[in-house]
Design a protein around this motif. Structure first.
Motif, PDB file in Angstrom:
ATOM      1  N   ALA A   1       0.816  -1.216   0.000  1.00  0.00           N
ATOM      2  CA  ALA A   1       0.000   0.000   0.000  1.00  0.00           C
ATOM      3  C   ALA A   1       0.846   1.260   0.000  1.00  0.00           C
ATOM      4  O   ALA A   1       1.903   1.338   0.649  1.00  0.00           O
ATOM      5  CB  ALA A   1      -0.928  -0.005   1.203  1.00  0.00           C
ATOM      6  N   GLU A   2       0.344   2.245  -0.733  1.00  0.00           N
ATOM      7  CA  GLU A   2       0.934   3.573  -0.766  1.00  0.00           C
ATOM      8  C   GLU A   2      -0.156   4.585  -0.412  1.00  0.00           C
ATOM      9  O   GLU A   2      -1.345   4.256  -0.438  1.00  0.00           O
ATOM     10  CB  GLU A   2       1.499   3.865  -2.166  1.00  0.00           C
ATOM     11  CG  GLU A   2       2.601   2.917  -2.588  1.00  0.00           C
ATOM     12  CD  GLU A   2       3.045   3.148  -4.012  1.00  0.00           C
ATOM     13  OE1 GLU A   2       2.352   3.917  -4.722  1.00  0.00           O
ATOM     14  OE2 GLU A   2       4.063   2.561  -4.416  1.00  0.00           O
ATOM     15  N   PRO A   3       0.224   5.810  -0.069  1.00  0.00           N
ATOM     16  CA  PRO A   3      -0.793   6.816   0.248  1.00  0.00           C
ATOM     17  C   PRO A   3      -1.837   6.929  -0.861  1.00  0.00           C
ATOM     18  O   PRO A   3      -1.499   6.988  -2.044  1.00  0.00           O
ATOM     19  CB  PRO A   3       0.023   8.108   0.383  1.00  0.00           C
ATOM     20  CG  PRO A   3       1.364   7.636   0.829  1.00  0.00           C
ATOM     21  CD  PRO A   3       1.590   6.338   0.114  1.00  0.00           C
ATOM     22  N   GLY A   4      -3.103   6.922  -0.487  1.00  0.00           N
ATOM     23  CA  GLY A   4      -4.185   7.031  -1.445  1.00  0.00           C
ATOM     24  C   GLY A   4      -4.730   5.709  -1.935  1.00  0.00           C
ATOM     25  O   GLY A   4      -5.741   5.673  -2.637  1.00  0.00           O
ATOM     26  N   ASP A   5      -4.107   4.588  -1.565  1.00  0.00           N
ATOM     27  CA  ASP A   5      -4.589   3.282  -2.014  1.00  0.00           C
ATOM     28  C   ASP A   5      -5.796   2.829  -1.197  1.00  0.00           C
ATOM     29  O   ASP A   5      -5.990   3.251  -0.050  1.00  0.00           O
ATOM     30  CB  ASP A   5      -3.490   2.225  -1.903  1.00  0.00           C
ATOM     31  CG  ASP A   5      -2.410   2.393  -2.970  1.00  0.00           C
ATOM     32  OD1 ASP A   5      -2.615   3.215  -3.885  1.00  0.00           O
ATOM     33  OD2 ASP A   5      -1.383   1.698  -2.881  1.00  0.00           O
ATOM     34  N   VAL A   6      -6.601   1.961  -1.819  1.00  0.00           N
ATOM     35  CA  VAL A   6      -7.799   1.401  -1.184  1.00  0.00           C
ATOM     36  C   VAL A   6      -7.580  -0.083  -0.974  1.00  0.00           C
ATOM     37  O   VAL A   6      -7.364  -0.831  -1.937  1.00  0.00           O
ATOM     38  CB  VAL A   6      -9.051   1.630  -2.069  1.00  0.00           C
ATOM     39  CG1 VAL A   6     -10.264   0.933  -1.477  1.00  0.00           C
ATOM     40  CG2 VAL A   6      -9.313   3.124  -2.225  1.00  0.00           C
ATOM     41  N   LEU A   7      -7.633  -0.531   0.284  1.00  0.00           N
ATOM     42  CA  LEU A   7      -7.450  -1.934   0.634  1.00  0.00           C
ATOM     43  C   LEU A   7      -8.767  -2.492   1.146  1.00  0.00           C
ATOM     44  O   LEU A   7      -9.502  -1.806   1.874  1.00  0.00           O
ATOM     45  CB  LEU A   7      -6.381  -2.091   1.715  1.00  0.00           C
ATOM     46  CG  LEU A   7      -4.906  -2.016   1.296  1.00  0.00           C
ATOM     47  CD1 LEU A   7      -4.558  -0.652   0.692  1.00  0.00           C
ATOM     48  CD2 LEU A   7      -3.998  -2.292   2.496  1.00  0.00           C
ATOM     49  N   PHE A   8      -9.051  -3.742   0.788  1.00  0.00           N
ATOM     50  CA  PHE A   8     -10.321  -4.359   1.162  1.00  0.00           C
ATOM     51  C   PHE A   8     -10.104  -5.811   1.550  1.00  0.00           C
ATOM     52  O   PHE A   8      -9.420  -6.559   0.854  1.00  0.00           O
ATOM     53  CB  PHE A   8     -11.296  -4.283  -0.011  1.00  0.00           C
ATOM     54  CG  PHE A   8     -12.652  -4.895   0.256  1.00  0.00           C
ATOM     55  CD1 PHE A   8     -13.426  -4.475   1.328  1.00  0.00           C
ATOM     56  CD2 PHE A   8     -13.162  -5.880  -0.574  1.00  0.00           C
ATOM     57  CE1 PHE A   8     -14.680  -5.028   1.575  1.00  0.00           C
ATOM     58  CE2 PHE A   8     -14.411  -6.442  -0.347  1.00  0.00           C
ATOM     59  CZ  PHE A   8     -15.171  -6.012   0.739  1.00  0.00           C
TER      60      PHE A   8
END
Length: 320
Positions: free
Chosen positions: A78-85
């Protein structure tokens, strides 16, 4: 936060086939969710979705170690602005807290196919590892799933919304394994005479056991201030003291499903032309379950800002 640069997902369905704890709809739940995620509305790339089920032909079994490894890889990417689900459909349980200053407290955990419990502390640690500006949404269709991210603020739950009960209409199996059954299972494997589940899990799984048992000092924080704003978002299938329903195939040949997963998918389909916030998804899912007379009440745990943020930061126009 603007729409994420990357959209990453881990989907886990545990049916526990050929065991006394067998469920029927959990793999179907995550298969259906994968189709939702790759739709234009949410824009997930299939190559960014990791899939773990206990189907006979599964490439990756949903053991505790495998699930935590998949989640860890997702957070590491993950990087800033990413969406994890993370969507989990399977059994959940409640275990005695290791917070000895509060001996009557119980904590929440999900139950992988090998019973290597993943606890609220594990999920808190994953959320804490997020880079600033990335979001981590957990949708847990399991019993006792309310509060599954330790210390996340309750937005919709037993203390924030009045509960009404209509009585369950349909026959179902709860997605719950009693703590005593888990304890007996491991006692037979470890031959250790103790009611402390942590001792059994550490003996059997070693370094792959939950952080809750490996580092119990993490739990001794009752008198510390609550954490501030973070990007953890939990949509739970029920309250911590409730069970979630697993529906068997209907006589007409319909597929088995988890009641909460199905309710969320119905809500998204019926509102395909508009943005839905996390709060709206949970409230509308409650209405679907109430109309079907299920005695479970989905909850939402997140910051005030994320309660009103768009679920999975879906695109403004779902057809784009």
């Amino acid at each position: 936060m603007e729409n994420g640069k990357k959209r990453l997902a881990v989907l886990v369905g545990c049916n526990y086939p050929n065991t006394p704890n067998e469920l029927h709809g959990c793999i179907n739940d995550v298969l259906a969710m994968r189709e939702v995620l790759i739709s234009p509305r949410f824009g997930f790339d299939q190559s960014h979705i990791e899939f773990l089920t206990d189907a006979p032909d599964s490439l990756a079994m949903p053991t505790g170690a495998n699930i935590k490894s998949a989640l860890g890889r997702m957070v590491d990417q993950a990087e800033p602005g990413d969406v994890l689900f993370f969507h989990y459909s399977g059994h959940g349980t409640r275990i005695p807290s290791v917070r000895h200053v509060h001996p009557f407290r119980q904590d929440e955990a999900i139950v992988p196919c090998d019973f290597n419990l993943i606890t609220d502390v594990d999920f808190r640690q994953l959320v804490n590892r997020l880079p600033k500006g990335a979001s981590f949404t957990i949708l847990s269709d399991s019993c006792h799933s309310g509060g599954l991210i330790d210390k996340e603020k309750e937005q919709i739950g037993p203390s924030s919304l009045t509960i009404t009960s209509n009585g369950t209409l349909l026959s179902h199996r709860p997605k719950s394994i009693p703590f005593e059954s888990i304890l007996q299972h491991f006692a037979s494997l470890t031959n250790i005479n103790t009611s402390d589940i942590g001792t059994h899990l550490l003996e059997f799984f070693g370094a792959n056991a939950s952080l809750k048992f490996r580092f119990p000092q993490l739990e001794l924080d009752l008198f510390e201030p609550q954490i501030g704003h973070d990007e953890g978002i939990l949509l739970s299938g029920c309250q911590a003291n409730e069970t979630s329903a697993d529906m068997s195939p209907t006589e007409g040949g319909g597929k088995a499903y988890g009641a909460f997963s199905n309710a969320v998918q119905i809500v998204l389909k019926e509102n395909s032309d508009r943005l839905l916030s996390n709060k709206q998804v949970v409230i509308l899912a409650r209405e679907v379950l109430q109309a079907r007379r299920f005695e479970q009440h989905p909850c939402l745990y997140c910051s005030d800002e994320n309660a009103d943020a768009a679920f999975l930061w879906q695109h403004e126009r779902s057809g784009v």
